[in-house]
Design a protein around this motif. Structure first.
Motif, short mmCIF file in Angstrom:
data_model
loop_
_atom_site.label_atom_id
_atom_site.label_comp_id
_atom_site.label_asym_id
_atom_site.label_seq_id
_atom_site.Cartn_x
_atom_site.Cartn_y
_atom_site.Cartn_z
N LYS A 1 26.16 28.80 -31.49
CA LYS A 1 25.36 28.00 -30.56
C LYS A 1 26.14 26.76 -30.11
CE LYS A 1 20.85 29.43 -32.40
NZ LYS A 1 19.62 28.97 -33.10
N ARG B 1 28.67 27.85 -27.55
CA ARG B 1 28.05 28.13 -26.25
C ARG B 1 27.60 26.84 -25.57
NH1 ARG B 1 24.86 33.87 -26.22
NH2 ARG B 1 26.33 35.04 -27.52
N GLU C 1 21.73 34.76 -16.36
CA GLU C 1 22.46 35.06 -17.59
C GLU C 1 23.07 33.80 -18.19
OE1 GLU C 1 26.21 37.79 -19.21
OE2 GLU C 1 25.65 37.80 -17.08
N LYS D 1 20.49 31.48 -19.79
CA LYS D 1 19.94 32.03 -21.03
C LYS D 1 20.96 32.04 -22.15
CE LYS D 1 17.86 36.25 -22.94
NZ LYS D 1 17.44 37.65 -22.64
N GLU D 2 22.20 32.39 -21.84
CA GLU D 2 23.21 32.59 -22.88
C GLU D 2 24.00 31.33 -23.22
OE1 GLU D 2 23.43 35.31 -24.59
OE2 GLU D 2 21.93 36.37 -23.39
N TYR D 3 24.03 30.36 -22.32
CA TYR D 3 24.85 29.17 -22.56
C TYR D 3 24.07 27.86 -22.42
CZ TYR D 3 28.73 32.41 -22.52
OH TYR D 3 29.58 33.47 -22.82
N TYR E 1 21.62 26.46 -25.00
CA TYR E 1 22.16 25.83 -26.22
C TYR E 1 22.95 24.57 -25.90
CZ TYR E 1 21.02 30.55 -27.74
OH TYR E 1 20.37 31.72 -27.98
#
Length: 521
Positions: A334, A337, A376, A379-381, A384
């Protein structure tokens, strides 16, 4: 200097905690006693009995003393967001400011308008209009709590917003998502119902004092009839909302849930520790039992968190190191990211300064939730982002002992209050209460316990969220203003002296008014 900034963060946290704790001494009593006053005046309106008018006016006098000081401390809290937490205010002011503005414009002015009628309108307006003013004052106080708790719930579970990379701010996209999030709804109901219990225990304690002194016995018994039933009903509702809180925290804030139970290694069918003695920090989290002594209920933690006895409950080590089997990402991942998201923000800033439109459009696409690439990346980076500011995974763990013991004070007191209020109603109904002096002393002692439990609940909510000002998005060390630590330290001690003086004054005035008692008939 970085070292000076870290001191500023510490002083800002200390000042905000002190102000919030002090403010919270008054808010629960305002919420609970306001409704009880309205119920007593309703009895007067329906019966026309002057006894109930005299009784209602007495409790209103105590309500008014508490109300006045509570308002003053609440204003200081709101100003601190701008002075001590300016980075936070800039980052989420569009969202956080909306409920606070509604609270100030709607709820606060509703209280301010009708509280004057409530106190000074007894012989100037009709009985019906005065009763309406009393109820509207009580409703206004609880509406104030609603909007403040909605704002606080958003910090625990940020929803209904999107990030604007051009302004570097989160902006509201759905007011209703913010207002009706499961965290906001449950936080409001749990906080308000527990405040009603505190208000009821305040009335019971004052009445117990009168019965011990053999004064105002009719008024005390009549007030106890209302307060004990009112308090018992809402103590049971508080227990229900507390159960719901456990489920929500387990799902939305698993680190807080693990810290509350000092659960370091997750397991299926996790036990609930009813009470325990934690080992020193160096002896915890290494695979050994974190308790030197404990009493546990098998599988109950899984039941509380997920309403099934065999559910997996993640522990602190699972959340720090990751658990691939249960799909838990490690804190190290986390952090990595989050640093990617921060790097993109820095790259956007540099491109903006250089006038590089191609790079600006490329990065904007990554932060656009309406494109597949943006959805994307967010949500993915970006989800966090806050982890990118942490220096080590250990910073993601809140103060375990403080949470563990505070939670048990809160829950234990809640069960105690259910028992005490039920017995109060039963003894009072059978006209035996004034003869049970030991129980009257129990009622008196329950009042400081109620305040302790109320503060413990606030500690669970706020310390459990640490290190976050906004869960996963903004840690407190980034949210604070970059001002001299000496400035915050100076105001800390000014407020400390001021609050201590106000507290002594309020307790003195309340005790004096209780000794005077209701107006003579």
């Amino acid at each position: 200097m970085i070292s000076d900034y870290l001191q500023t963060v510490d002083w800002s946290r200390a000042q905000f905690a002190m102000t919030a704790i002090y403010h919270w001494l008054f808010v629960p009593l305002t919420l609970g006693l306001g409704v009880i006053c309205a119920l007593m005046e309703t009895k007067y309106y329906l019966s026309g009995d002057p006894f109930w008018k005299r009784t209602a006016k007495f409790w209103m006098r105590l309500f008014g003393i508490n109300f006045a000081i509570g308002v003053a401390t609440g204003l200081i809290l709101e100003f601190e967001f701008g002075t001590n937490w300016s980075n936070y205010s800039h980052f989420v002011g569009d969202i956080f400011g909306a409920p606070l503005a509604i609270e100030g414009i709607l709820a606060f002015f509703l209280e301010a308008t009708f509280v004057a009628v409530m106190f000074f309108g007894w012989d100037r307006v009709s009985r019906g209009f005065h009763l309406s003013a009393t109820w509207l004052t009580a409703i206004g106080a609880n509406l104030s709590a609603l909007w403040i708790l909605v704002a606080n719930a958003w910090m625990q579970y940020p929803v209904g917003c999107t990030f604007n990379i051009d302004t570097v701010r989160n902006e509201m996209t759905s007011f209703w998502d913010v207002l009706l999030s499961p965290v906001a709804i449950n936080k409001f109901t749990h906080t308000v119902t527990s405040s009603f219990v505190l208000g009821a225990l305040f009335v019971c304690a004052v009445c117990a004092w009168y019965l011990l002194r053999k004064r105002e016995q009719k008024m005390a018994r009549a007030s106890l009839r209302i307060a004990s039933v009112f308090g018992l009903v809402f103590a049971l509702i508080t227990a229900f909302t507390g159960d719901r809180s456990g489920v929500i925290v387990a799902q939305k804030q698993p680190m807080k849930f693990a810290a509350l139970e000092a659960l370091y290694d997750g397991k299926e069918g996790a036990d609930l520790t009813v009470i325990g003695v934690l080992r020193p920090e160096a002896e915890r989290g290494n695979g050994e039992d974190p308790f030197s002594a404990s009493i546990r209920i098998p599988k109950m933690l899984s039941v509380l968190g997920y309403h099934t006895p065999d559910a997996f409950v993640a522990g602190i080590n699972d959340l720090l190191n990751g658990n691939q089997h249960y799909g838990i990402m490690s804190t190290v991942e986390k952090i990595a990211r989050g640093k990617v998201a921060i790097a993109e923000l820095e790259r956007f800033k540099e491109a903006k300064e250089a006038g590089d439109q191609e790079t600006l459009e490329e990065i904007r696409a990554k932060f656009d939730p309406n494109t597949p690439q943006g959805a994307e990346f967010l949500k993915e980076y970006f989800a966090y982002l806050g982890y990118g500011y942490l220096e080590s995974p250990a910073q993601a763990v809140p103060n375990v002992p403080m949470l563990f013991y505070s939670f048990r004070v809160m829950v234990g007191a809640g069960f105690l209050f259910i028992l005490v209020l039920a017995l109060t109603w039963w003894y009072n109904r059978r006209d035996k209460l004034e003869n049970k002096r030991w129980f009257l002393w129990v009622l008196l002692l329950c009042l400081p316990v109620a305040y302790l439990a109320s503060q413990a609940g606030w500690i669970v909510a706020e310390v459990g969220r640490q290190p976050w000002a906004i869960q996963d998005l903004l840690p407190v060390n980034v949210a604070a203003s970059r001002i001299a630590s000496s400035s915050v330290a100076t105001t800390f001690f000014i407020f400390l002296v001021l609050f201590a003086a106000l507290l002594v004054a309020e307790i003195s005035i309340l005790c004096k008014q209780i000794k005077i008692g209701p107006e003579k008939e």
